[in-house]
Design a protein around this motif. Structure first.
Motif, PDB file in Angstrom:
ATOM      1  N   GLY A  92       0.785  -1.235   0.000  1.00  7.21           N
ATOM      2  CA  GLY A  92       0.000   0.000   0.000  1.00  7.21           C
ATOM      3  C   GLY A  92       0.814   1.280   0.000  1.00  7.21           C
ATOM      4  N   PHE A  93       2.109   1.185  -0.262  1.00  6.21           N
ATOM      5  CA  PHE A  93       2.918   2.396  -0.383  1.00  6.21           C
ATOM      6  C   PHE A  93       2.572   3.093  -1.692  1.00  6.21           C
ATOM      7  CE2 PHE A  93       5.368   0.209   2.812  1.00  6.21           C
ATOM      8  CZ  PHE A  93       5.931   1.221   3.567  1.00  6.21           C
ATOM      9  N   LYS A  94       2.460   4.416  -1.641  1.00 13.45           N
ATOM     10  CA  LYS A  94       2.137   5.235  -2.810  1.00 13.45           C
ATOM     11  C   LYS A  94       3.348   6.091  -3.163  1.00 13.45           C
ATOM     12  CE  LYS A  94      -2.348   4.158  -2.566  1.00 13.45           C
ATOM     13  NZ  LYS A  94      -2.519   2.766  -2.858  1.00 13.45           N
ATOM     14  N   TYR A  95       3.521   6.323  -4.470  1.00  8.34           N
ATOM     15  CA  TYR A  95       4.662   7.115  -4.936  1.00  8.34           C
ATOM     16  C   TYR A  95       4.480   8.599  -4.619  1.00  8.34           C
ATOM     17  CZ  TYR A  95       6.232   2.949  -7.298  1.00  8.34           C
ATOM     18  OH  TYR A  95       6.676   1.679  -7.555  1.00  8.34           O
ATOM     19  N   LEU A  96       5.588   9.245  -4.269  1.00 10.55           N
ATOM     20  CA  LEU A  96       5.622  10.684  -4.007  1.00 10.55           C
ATOM     21  C   LEU A  96       6.392  11.373  -5.139  1.00 10.55           C
ATOM     22  CD1 LEU A  96       6.665  10.582  -0.228  1.00 10.55           C
ATOM     23  CD2 LEU A  96       4.362  10.922  -1.158  1.00 10.55           C
ATOM     24  N   ASP A  97       6.186  12.684  -5.272  1.00 13.52           N
ATOM     25  CA  ASP A  97       6.874  13.446  -6.316  1.00 13.52           C
ATOM     26  C   ASP A  97       8.281  13.863  -5.921  1.00 13.52           C
ATOM     27  OD1 ASP A  97       4.680  13.288  -8.003  1.00 13.52           O
ATOM     28  OD2 ASP A  97       3.780  15.108  -7.174  1.00 13.52           O
ATOM     29  N   GLY A  98       8.584  13.785  -4.630  1.00 15.47           N
ATOM     30  CA  GLY A  98       9.903  14.212  -4.180  1.00 15.47           C
ATOM     31  C   GLY A  98      10.217  13.631  -2.817  1.00 15.47           C
ATOM     32  N   PRO A  99      11.445  13.853  -2.337  1.00 14.88           N
ATOM     33  CA  PRO A  99      11.863  13.285  -1.060  1.00 14.88           C
ATOM     34  C   PRO A  99      11.254  14.002   0.134  1.00 14.88           C
ATOM     35  CG  PRO A  99      13.596  14.664  -1.934  1.00 14.88           C
ATOM     36  CD  PRO A  99      12.501  14.628  -2.975  1.00 14.88           C
ATOM     37  N   MET A 100      11.224  13.310   1.244  1.00 15.09           N
ATOM     38  CA  MET A 100      10.821  13.881   2.531  1.00 15.09           C
ATOM     39  C   MET A 100      12.027  13.785   3.457  1.00 15.09           C
ATOM     40  SD  MET A 100       7.144  11.996   3.149  1.00 15.09           S
ATOM     41  CE  MET A 100       6.683  12.906   4.609  1.00 15.09           C
ATOM     42  N   GLY A 101      12.127  14.737   4.373  1.00 12.15           N
ATOM     43  CA  GLY A 101      13.174  14.633   5.389  1.00 12.15           C
ATOM     44  C   GLY A 101      14.562  14.876   4.840  1.00 12.15           C
ATOM     45  N   ASN A 102      15.545  14.473   5.631  1.00 14.89           N
ATOM     46  CA  ASN A 102      16.944  14.732   5.306  1.00 14.89           C
ATOM     47  C   ASN A 102      17.753  13.471   5.572  1.00 14.89           C
ATOM     48  OD1 ASN A 102      19.421  15.922   4.836  1.00 14.89           O
ATOM     49  ND2 ASN A 102      19.568  16.762   6.900  1.00 14.89           N
ATOM     50  N   THR A 103      17.567  12.456   4.727  1.00 15.73           N
ATOM     51  CA  THR A 103      18.244  11.176   4.953  1.00 15.73           C
ATOM     52  C   THR A 103      19.691  11.183   4.486  1.00 15.73           C
ATOM     53  OG1 THR A 103      17.660  10.280   2.792  1.00 15.73           O
ATOM     54  CG2 THR A 103      16.049   9.972   4.581  1.00 15.73           C
ATOM     55  N   GLY A 104      20.030  12.109   3.582  1.00 15.55           N
ATOM     56  CA  GLY A 104      21.383  12.139   3.047  1.00 15.55           C
ATOM     57  C   GLY A 104      21.592  11.154   1.919  1.00 15.55           C
ATOM     58  N   HIS A 105      20.565  10.398   1.544  1.00 19.00           N
ATOM     59  CA  HIS A 105      20.699   9.398   0.481  1.00 19.00           C
ATOM     60  C   HIS A 105      20.281   9.994  -0.863  1.00 19.00           C
ATOM     61  CE1 HIS A 105      20.375   6.341   3.916  1.00 19.00           C
ATOM     62  NE2 HIS A 105      21.632   6.577   3.637  1.00 19.00           N
ATOM     63  N   PHE A 106      21.154  10.867  -1.375  1.00 20.20           N
ATOM     64  CA  PHE A 106      20.846  11.540  -2.638  1.00 20.20           C
ATOM     65  C   PHE A 106      20.880  10.578  -3.821  1.00 20.20           C
ATOM     66  CE2 PHE A 106      25.369  12.083  -1.739  1.00 20.20           C
ATOM     67  CZ  PHE A 106      25.957  11.609  -2.899  1.00 20.20           C
ATOM     68  N   GLY A 107      21.368   9.356  -3.609  1.00 14.45           N
ATOM     69  CA  GLY A 107      21.391   8.350  -4.677  1.00 14.45           C
ATOM     70  C   GLY A 107      20.032   7.690  -4.871  1.00 14.45           C
ATOM     71  N   CYS A 108      19.095   7.950  -3.990  1.00 18.05           N
ATOM     72  CA  CYS A 108      17.744   7.388  -4.092  1.00 18.05           C
ATOM     73  C   CYS A 108      16.843   8.411  -4.763  1.00 18.05           C
ATOM     74  CB  CYS A 108      17.196   7.053  -2.703  1.00 18.05           C
ATOM     75  SG  CYS A 108      18.109   5.745  -1.871  1.00 18.05           S
ATOM     76  N   ASP A 109      16.161   7.983  -5.839  1.00  9.57           N
ATOM     77  CA  ASP A 109      15.310   8.944  -6.544  1.00  9.57           C
ATOM     78  C   ASP A 109      13.878   8.448  -6.707  1.00  9.57           C
ATOM     79  OD1 ASP A 109      15.909   7.004  -8.377  1.00  9.57           O
ATOM     80  OD2 ASP A 109      16.872   8.340  -9.805  1.00  9.57           O
TER      81      ASP A 109
END
Length: 161
Positions: free
Chosen positions: A137-154
């Motif tokens: 039930g996870f839905k796609y978002l248009d952009g990141p949330m928070g500040n995980t530092g994982h800029f390699g995840c898009d």
């Protein structure tokens, strides 16, 4: 197949988990900067998951670690939101429902801990995982949330509990 044991992480689990995580990322060509492949915390998961509001579960088969998944209150996420993190399985453990067991357990903890939303960051290389998250039930978002530092995840996803 013997029953799989799901339990919380112990200090001695760190080296085996780091290998599972890095091998999985390398296998799918996702071993790039800005991912947990290069994250120092990947070698110290037990210590990382001592933080309040977090937990890490490992899956064990016949005494051998085969994967894990955690819940973490990642920096910058909105109140009531946690992140499903470091969900990885050894190659031999995939396709057997073990990932589902880990995610079920992690989501149950998130709900019991009072979180209302669970966030995920992933990448196109991990398509198989994305389809599993969709089934939960996870839905796609248009952009990141928070500040995980994982800029390699898009790819970013969110589930309401």
């Amino acid at each position: 197949m013997s029953p799989v044991t799901i339990r919380t992480i112990q200090p001695a689990d760190n080296p085996a988990l780091a290998i599972i995580i890095r091998n999985a990322l390398a296998e799918f060509g996702a071993n790039k900067p800005g991912t947990v492949y290069y994250d120092a915390t990947t070698d110290a998961l037990y210590e990382l998951f001592r933080q309040p509001g977090s937990i890490y579960y490992v899956a064990e088969l016949d005494g051998v670690l085969i994967g894990g998944a955690g819940i973490f209150p990642s920096p910058g996420l909105p109140d009531g939101t946690c992140e499903l993190v470091k969900m990885y399985l050894a190659a031999a453990a995939r396709g057997k429902g073990i990932g589902k067991l880990l995610i079920d357990k992690a989501l149950a903890f998130a709900g019991e801990a009072g979180y209302r939303n669970v966030y995920i960051e992933t990448m196109p290389e991990l398509r198989k995982a994305m389809s599993v998250y969709e089934k939960f039930g996870f839905k796609y978002l248009d952009g990141p949330m928070g500040n995980t530092g994982h800029f390699g995840c898009d790819i970013w996803m969110l589930k309401e509990l």
